[in-house]
Design a protein around this motif. Structure first.
Motif, PDB file in Angstrom:
ATOM      1  N   ASN A  21     -18.231 -65.349  33.719  1.00 37.30           N
ATOM      2  CA  ASN A  21     -16.987 -64.753  33.250  1.00 37.30           C
ATOM      3  C   ASN A  21     -17.331 -63.513  32.444  1.00 37.30           C
ATOM      4  O   ASN A  21     -18.476 -63.325  32.043  1.00 37.30           O
ATOM      5  N   SER A  22     -16.367 -62.671  32.203  1.00 34.59           N
ATOM      6  CA  SER A  22     -16.647 -61.415  31.503  1.00 34.59           C
ATOM      7  C   SER A  22     -16.375 -61.507  30.007  1.00 34.59           C
ATOM      8  O   SER A  22     -16.120 -60.509  29.361  1.00 34.59           O
ATOM      9  N   ASP A  23     -16.465 -62.716  29.441  1.00 38.13           N
ATOM     10  CA  ASP A  23     -16.259 -62.858  28.003  1.00 38.13           C
ATOM     11  C   ASP A  23     -17.564 -62.773  27.213  1.00 38.13           C
ATOM     12  O   ASP A  23     -17.554 -62.805  25.989  1.00 38.13           O
ATOM     13  N   LYS A  24     -18.696 -62.665  27.922  1.00 43.06           N
ATOM     14  CA  LYS A  24     -20.007 -62.524  27.294  1.00 43.06           C
ATOM     15  C   LYS A  24     -20.734 -61.355  27.935  1.00 43.06           C
ATOM     16  O   LYS A  24     -20.404 -60.956  29.048  1.00 43.06           O
ATOM     17  N   SER A  25     -21.756 -60.866  27.231  1.00 40.73           N
ATOM     18  CA  SER A  25     -22.567 -59.805  27.843  1.00 40.73           C
ATOM     19  C   SER A  25     -23.255 -60.370  29.081  1.00 40.73           C
ATOM     20  O   SER A  25     -23.438 -61.593  29.212  1.00 40.73           O
ATOM     21  N   SER A  29     -24.786 -64.160  29.735  1.00 42.30           N
ATOM     22  CA  SER A  29     -24.398 -64.945  30.905  1.00 42.30           C
ATOM     23  C   SER A  29     -25.619 -65.376  31.719  1.00 42.30           C
ATOM     24  O   SER A  29     -25.704 -66.521  32.167  1.00 42.30           O
ATOM     25  N   THR A  61     -19.885 -52.393  26.568  1.00 49.65           N
ATOM     26  CA  THR A  61     -19.124 -52.742  25.373  1.00 49.65           C
ATOM     27  C   THR A  61     -19.517 -51.837  24.206  1.00 49.65           C
ATOM     28  O   THR A  61     -18.750 -51.681  23.269  1.00 49.65           O
ATOM     29  N   ILE A  79     -20.667 -55.885  30.436  1.00 49.12           N
ATOM     30  CA  ILE A  79     -20.032 -57.056  31.033  1.00 49.12           C
ATOM     31  C   ILE A  79     -19.711 -56.716  32.486  1.00 49.12           C
ATOM     32  O   ILE A  79     -19.481 -55.557  32.820  1.00 49.12           O
ATOM     33  N   ARG A  81     -17.653 -56.197  35.862  1.00 50.40           N
ATOM     34  CA  ARG A  81     -16.282 -55.849  36.236  1.00 50.40           C
ATOM     35  C   ARG A  81     -16.045 -56.095  37.722  1.00 50.40           C
ATOM     36  O   ARG A  81     -14.975 -55.803  38.237  1.00 50.40           O
TER      37      ARG A  81
END
Length: 90
Positions: A21-25, A29, A61, A79, A81
């Motif tokens: 998922n794109s909630d972490k670098s 991940s 980020t 992250i 995309r």
């Protein structure tokens, strides 16, 4: 509680494919999937995590200060995309 379905798939050359998922670098991940990536600063300064990007798009980020070629990314400060195909140096 169930984990959410991964937003993207990362194909790591010679390692395999993982969902993230794109909630972490990207670095965080990959580490969560026990994929070793060489790093030092985790902030885009040193360039130690420099990784070849074959396919896909990332979003930084923080602006990386380390030099990278057009076909490279710094997983510590970006992250995903899209689905990615990367080659992690060993």
């Amino acid at each position: 509680m169930d984990k959410p379905d991964p937003a993207f798939h990362i194909d790591v050359v010679d390692v395999g494919c993982v969902g993230v998922n794109s909630d972490k670098s990207l670095l965080e991940s990959l580490e969560a999937h026990n994929i070793d990536v060489h790093f030092h600063c985790r902030e885009g300064f040193c360039g130690a995590c420099r990784t070849k990007l074959h396919e896909g798009q990332v979003e930084y980020t923080t602006d990386p200060l380390a030099f990278i070629d057009d076909d490279e990314i710094l997983p510590c400060c970006c992250i995903p995309r899209s689905n990615l195909k990367i080659d992690v140096p060993r």
